[in-house]
Design an enzyme around this catalytic site. Structure first.
Site, PDB file in Angstrom:
ATOM      1  CG  HIS A  34      -0.260  -0.304   2.505  1.00 42.31           C
ATOM      2  ND1 HIS A  34       0.623   0.569   3.080  1.00 42.31           N
ATOM      3  CD2 HIS A  34      -0.312  -1.381   3.327  1.00 42.31           C
ATOM      4  CE1 HIS A  34       1.073   0.065   4.200  1.00 42.31           C
ATOM      5  NE2 HIS A  34       0.533  -1.136   4.380  1.00 42.31           N
ATOM      6  CG  HIS A  37       4.273  -1.762   1.995  1.00 37.02           C
ATOM      7  ND1 HIS A  37       2.970  -2.202   1.933  1.00 37.02           N
ATOM      8  CD2 HIS A  37       4.850  -2.453   3.015  1.00 37.02           C
ATOM      9  CE1 HIS A  37       2.773  -3.115   2.862  1.00 37.02           C
ATOM     10  NE2 HIS A  37       3.879  -3.282   3.536  1.00 37.02           N
ATOM     11  CE  LYS A 151       1.406  -1.226   9.351  1.00 35.33           C
ATOM     12  NZ  LYS A 151       1.505  -2.489  10.127  1.00 35.33           N
TER      13      LYS A 151
END
Ligand code: PAF
Length: 270
Positions: A34, A37, A151
């Site tokens: 996504h 990345h 994250k």
């Protein structure tokens, strides 16, 4: 972009690439890429001459009842995305033996005290599995730089600590979280959530934002935690944990609170 499917392919490709001068930056992933990345790939390109992404759904980091089998895999789409970003090499092994030739005999790296706290408490063995595969990939590729997103903050810290000891010449770059418009951090597993659940999840971000505000207003730590828990439960979110930690993930107490303001908020919901 060169695609390597086996160890031998990878070694040959790396040999060619490392003959030319310039740093090599690595982005290890489990695929289903996504924008989070892809932001890592862009950061890699800003910091190195050559970039390599790996896509490997690592069985060692999944617990028995976790989602290894159904973890989203989207090979063709991922390849196209990486081509667009002009990533130089993709290592996407055909099977686990290309990474761990003797898979059954792998000796895991122990992630220690921090590896068994926070997310590690809920997912026993998870961080041992992460460190084991990341160390293996570092050994195979020998990059100059490796990039990890915030994250997975606990993962980022554990990998940095491991690298200081096992890969002292490697630079670990820490990249910021990329969030969707409603504040939810982008994650391959967000695929599992319906639109309604995504909206519900946005309360998590609201809760973190509000906790930071209370912290900056010098509200007592216990009150911040109580407040957060009440808010989440009112939204029908039942946290596995909600803790306040410093930026190295050490516990903080009121003494720290009155001194240096190193604050990190952490919350995880199954
Ligand atoms: O963050 C991930 O996607 C994985 O934990 C990693 C670092 C690629 C190791 O499998």
């Amino acid at each position: 972009m060169i695609i390597a499917r086996t160890r031998d392919d990878l070694n040959q490709t790396l040999q060619k690439f490392t003959q030319k001068p310039g740093k090599l930056a690595l982005i290890p992933t489990m695929g289903n890429l996504h924008s989070g990345h892809l932001s890592l790939v862009r950061l890699a390109k800003l910091n190195a001459k050559k970039t390599i992404t790996t896509i490997f759904v690592n069985p060692l980091q999944f617990g028995k009842n976790e989602d290894f089998e159904k973890y989203p895999r989207s090979e063709e789409i991922d390849i196209n995305k990486l081509r667009k970003e002009k990533c130089d090499i993709l290592f996407i092994p055909i099977n686990r033996h290309e990474v761990f030739p003797k898979f059954e005999e792998v000796k895991k790296i122990e992630s220690g005290k921090l590896g068994n706290e926070l997310c590690g408490k809920i997912r026993p063995g998870h961080f041992d599995g992460v460190l084991t595969v990341v160390n293996k990939i570092f050994d195979m590729i020998k990059p100059d730089i490796a990039i990890f997103g915030a994250k997975d903050y606990q993962q980022q810290i554990l990998i940095s600590e491991m690298s200081k000891i096992l890969h002292p010449y490697l630079t670990i770059l820490k990249a910021p979280i990329i969030r969707s418009k409603n504040g939810v951090a982008l994650s391959s597993r967000n695929n599992y959530l319906s639109e309604k659940e995504m909206n519900l999840a946005s309360n998590l971000f609201k809760c973190l934002e509000n906790s930071v505000k209370l912290y900056n207003d010098n509200v007592l730590l216990n009150e911040i935690i109580e407040n957060a828990q009440k808010f989440l439960i009112s939204k029908k979110l039942n946290p596995d944990y909600f803790e306040l930690r410093d930026n190295k993930l050490n516990n903080i107490n009121e003494n720290h609170f009155n001194g240096k303001k190193s604050f990190f908020k952490f919350c995880y919901i199954k």
